[in-house]
Design a protein around this motif. Structure first.
Motif: not given
Length: 932
Positions: A453-462, A464-473
């Motif tokens: 989960l921690g490896l699969d990250t994206v940029v949080n558009p709100a 601008g910082q890295p966030v776990c994709r699953a947590l963003l979703n």
């Protein structure tokens, strides 16, 4: 060697001189004046059993300056002390006795003739728990003895005889270390015994402490600093004459670096778009920036020769760290002339530590093109190539070494009454309560789901910082969606560049797993022996007895282990229990004595019925004979049926996880693969047929000379076997479909993702060979010279399963159980002693053989399958300052002989993996003894 006791000088001389009907034995040293002498291998006292017996006496204990049982028994050619130096799936640091190479579970371990409870959930016994300070002798039956002692005595018996009639004080302190200024071993032991009330009460207490600093870096040895590993050969085909495997120095990971490296398919394609030299790949340097990755040669799925890959071979273990404390207390009370009460208590605590590589990912990390930490240059190259994801490998040095700490606490309470009546009859009733606890902590383990989960990250558009994709979703997961809090606490992981993983991320996915087990054993027994009548040749002697035994194992682990969330071990909780009821009878019938055709002839027979709660009744038996045509020669032979019932772990365990390299026969690519080992409730007892036959020659015309030769043959039917994961894969690909159910392949890629291993009753396991001893003692120049030669020749050690036979004689490398034995082991010793001085020199030869005896049969499996043998020279000396104080010293492996190179196939290979050869190097020990 079988049947030739390795005795103290006086005891050995007495045995040589004694007539057959009244053999001297080292056990006499630890019994009272009126106590009957019973030697291991028979329940009848005053009788020389036809079963081969070896005894290590007090003189050998002191001359070797031993502080551990494994050191004590190294020189017994039939016996191997297996010590785990770092396999996470086995008890770390445990030293298990293994007779004939048939496996530790087939060697019965006794203390004073009573069985020892299992010390770990796997059903083995760590000999470190034996109180070395009080060992008087070690008796080793090198043949089946189930009729006398019950289950597990298939290969034989190791009986530690304790000195419970000690008078006075004994102290022993020593210090030892290698010439490399490591593997330091301070030890101290003491024992005190006294009697009072006119000798009717005997008290004995003892304790010993040892700290072994171990050696967890094989690069500290000249033979271990060449980064040697077992590689697959990418050029191999079944018909081109190339070897399938290569042992290579300067081995590097082909898909792992400290900062991460793309797998070869991705790396070669993207390196060109990044402008890197042709033929290079892509790795991640400082600040995670892509830089060229230079490949070596012999590029396989795990290793290659040379190149830019990381390596952790240098930190492979030689020996684990061990700290041991044991204590003993015993009392014997003479209630009347013919009745005694006895009780003793043994406490032992053994702490062990070993380590393995930091958590590795061998090319199995998937990175998407929108990963928050993906370097811009690589993101552009992926877009140009039309790639939405890439795969990479990394060894996570930020995780630190995987550390495994184990603690064994053993408590053994024995009590009973013994007496005599009617002149020749003796009896005893006893109880034995054992409670052994085993704990293992695995530090710096990794929870796989959190890492993913921690490896699969994206940029949080709100933000601008890295966030776990699953947590963003799913920013507010329910308890059902997130039972372990993985999502709610998810911390982004940056895999690009050495040291890039933050402390917060480490705290999120890294932790400590544990297992805690208790092994309980209760034994209650009654025995009766004596002579009901006599024949023309002497007394007929019988022994009768019954025994009840309960074995229970209970294992608990942390919740994440129970849910199989950790990267390694994942011990599964289980409870297992069974009881055993047994009854036995043994008889000795003399048929001739002092006659024209026989100086001595007797027949020995025994039978035992065992009722197992889970698998029903089994009958074991033994028949043997001693025949002396004249006083200087004795012939002996035994034939027996022996058994071993599966233990609780083999029956009830719910699965233990380990990750090892598996070579896929379809591609000849090695990958780190999950292996799950579990129990099998359908297992049945093993049945073994054993034959031993030999001759002992003690010529009266040459006093002090004693020679013996013994042949042995053991065949185990329905042997409980665990087929190694690699063999399961190989057998499946060879068309043996019964093994394919254990091989799990990814449906899409067909890559092996898991191998399931369970024990089963295989067709058979066989061994045969010859034991030889020659001993000569004579007076010389005011002292005594003792010469002794011991040898074991193994003709066969094989398994047969589904019609396929594999022989493991000469196997000196790494292979599945059985681990293999040398064809020859030879020990030669010369000791010269006077009233004040003693000097000794020893020579040990261990035969070489093959890296794997199954190789080079139908295909060229390995470039060089031969492993040469080794010779070792040891020196010892002692000097008595007076009657109370003695100083001593010992040098083992005087010429610092290196072990043969035989790497195993794991991520952090042990370069010299055979248990038979010395890895420490020259070891020097000095110490002193006090006797008051």
């Amino acid at each position: 060697m079988a049947g030739i006791p390795l005795l103290s000088p006086m005891a050995a001389f007495a045995q040589t001189a004694a007539p057959p009907e009244a053999p001297s034995d080292p056990a006499a040293e630890v019994t009272g004046e009126n106590d009957a002498i019973t030697v291991t291998g028979t329940r009848i006292s005053g009788f020389t059993a036809p079963t081969p017996l070896t005894t290590v006496g007090q003189a050998e204990l002191e001359s070797k300056a031993v502080s551990t049982v494994s050191e004590l028994l190294d020189d017994v050619p039939q016996l191997r002390i297996n010590q785990n130096i770092g396999k996470s799936s086995e008890p770390i640091g445990a030293s298990n006795a293994d007779l004939r190479g048939l496996g530790t579970q087939r060697t019965l371990v006794l203390i004073d003739g009573r069985r020892v409870g299992f010390t770990d959930p796997a059903g083995t016994i760590d000999t470190n728990i034996v109180p070395v300070a009080l060992i008087s002798s070690v008796e080793i039956v090198t043949g089946g003895a189930s009729a006398a002692y019950g289950s597990d005595a298939v290969a034989g018996v190791v009986n530690f005889v304790l000195n419970k009639n000690l008078q006075g004080l004994r102290l022993d302190a020593s210090y030892g270390q290698t010439i490399y200024d490591d593997h330091r071993r301070p030890s101290i032991s003491g024992a005190y015994g006294t009697s009072f009330a006119d000798g009717k009460v005997q008290l004995t207490v003892a304790g010993d402490y040892l700290r072994n600093s171990g050696q967890t870096s094989q690069a500290e040895r000249p033979w271990g600093n060449r980064q040697t590993a077992l590689l697959t050969n990418p050029a191999y085909t079944p018909t081109n004459g190339q070897p399938r495997l290569i042992i290579s120095d300067n081995a590097r990971f082909s898909q792992m670096t400290a900062g991460g490296v793309l797998t070869r398919a991705n790396g070669l394609a993207l390196a060109q778009r990044l402008g890197f030299p042709t033929g290079t790949g892509v790795q991640f340097g400082p600040n995670g920036q892509p830089i060229p990755f230079v490949y070596g040669t012999n590029i396989g799925g795990t290793f290659m020769t040379g190149g830019d890959g990381a390596q952790v071979t240098d930190e492979g273990n030689i020996l684990p760290e061990i700290e041991r404390f044991t204590a003993f207390g015993g009392i014997r009370i003479e209630l009347s002339e013919n009745l005694k009460f006895f009780s003793d208590f043994i406490y032992a605590k053994v702490d062990s530590l070993s380590d393995l590589t930091p958590n590795p990912d061998n090319g199995n990390l998937t990175i998407r093109n929108d990963n928050a930490f993906l370097p811009l240059a690589l993101r552009s190259a992926m877009a140009a190539a039309g790639l939405t994801s890439i795969t990479m490998g990394r060894i996570h040095f930020e995780d630190e070494l995987s550390r495994f700490e184990s603690t064994t606490v053993s408590r053994r309470f024995t009590f009973g009454l013994e007496g005599r009546f009617g002149g020749s009859w003796t009896w005893d009733v006893s109880g034995q309560i054992s409670r052994n606890d085993y704990d293992q902590l695995s530090f710096n383990n990794r929870i796989n789901n959190r890492f993913t989960l921690g490896l699969d990250t994206v940029v949080n558009p709100a933000t601008g910082q890295p966030v776990c994709r699953a947590l963003l979703n799913n920013p507010n997961p329910s308890a059902a969606q997130d039972p372990y809090g993985d999502l709610r606490g998810c911390v982004p992981i940056n895999p690009f560049g050495a040291g890039s993983i933050s402390q917060a991320a480490l705290g999120y996915y890294r932790g400590t797993s544990y297992l805690r087990s208790r092994q309980e054993q209760d034994v209650f027994a009654v025995n009766l022996s004596g002579s009901p009548f006599s024949t023309w040749a002497g007394e007929v002697k019988v022994a009768l007895g019954a025994e009840y035994r309960r074995e229970q194992t209970s294992l608990r682990s942390d919740p994440d282990s129970a849910a199989r969330r950790w990267r390694s071990v994942n011990a599964q909780p289980f409870d297992g229990e069974f009881d055993v009821k047994e009854g036995y009878a043994e008889v000795v019938v003399p048929l001739a004595r002092g006659s024209r055709f026989a100086e001595n002839l007797d027949i020995n027979g025994a039978i035992r019925y065992t009722d197992y709660e889970l698998s029903g009744g089994v009958t074991t038996w033994k028949v043997g004979a001693n025949y002396s045509p004249f006083a200087d020669l004795r012939l002996r032979a035994t034939l027996s049926r022996d058994i071993r019932a599966p233990n609780n772990f083999e029956l009830f365990s719910r699965g233990n996880q380990v990750i090892n390299a598996i070579v896929d026969p379809r591609t000849n690519i090695s990958r780190q693969t999950v292996q799950i080992t579990s129990g099998n409730i359908a297992l049945q007892p093993e049945k073994a047929d054993t034959f031993t036959g030999g001759v002992i020659f003690t010529p009266s015309f040459l006093p002090g000379l004693r020679a013996s030769v013994d042949y042995y043959r053991i065949k185990i039917n329905d042997a409980v076997s665990v087929i190694a994961a690699q063999s399961i894969v190989n057998f499946c690909e060879e068309g043996r479909t019964e093994f394919c159910a254990g091989v799990v392949r990814d449906p899409a890629t067909q890559i092996i993702s898991q191998v399931n291993v369970i024990p089963f009753n295989a067709d058979s396991l066989k061994t045969s060979g010859v034991d030889v001893e020659l001993q000569y003692r004579f007076a010389l120049g005011g002292g005594e010279l003792n010469l002794r030669g011991l040898a074991n020749y193994v003709a066969e050690l094989s398994t047969t399963s589904n019609g396929v036979t594999n022989d493991y004689v000469g196997l000196a490398g790494v292979a599945p159980p059985p681990q293999g034995v040398p064809e020859w082991r030879v020990n030669l010793d010369a000791t010269y002693s006077t009233d004040t001085w003693r000097f000794g020199i020893g020579y040990r030869y261990i035969d070489g053989g093959k890296f794997d005896t199954r190789f080079n049969i139908t295909t060229l499996d390995i470039a060089d399958n031969n492993i040469s043998g080794r010779s070792y020279v040891d020196l010892s000396a002692s000097y008595k300052l007076n009657t109370a104080i003695e100083l001593y010293g010992r040098v083992e492996n005087l010429f610092n002989v290196y072990p043969p190179i035989a790497p195993n196939g794991i991520t952090q290979p042990t370069i010299a993996s055979s248990q038979f050869f010395d890895r420490r190097g020259t070891f020097i020990a000095v110490g002193g003894r006090l006797r008051l």
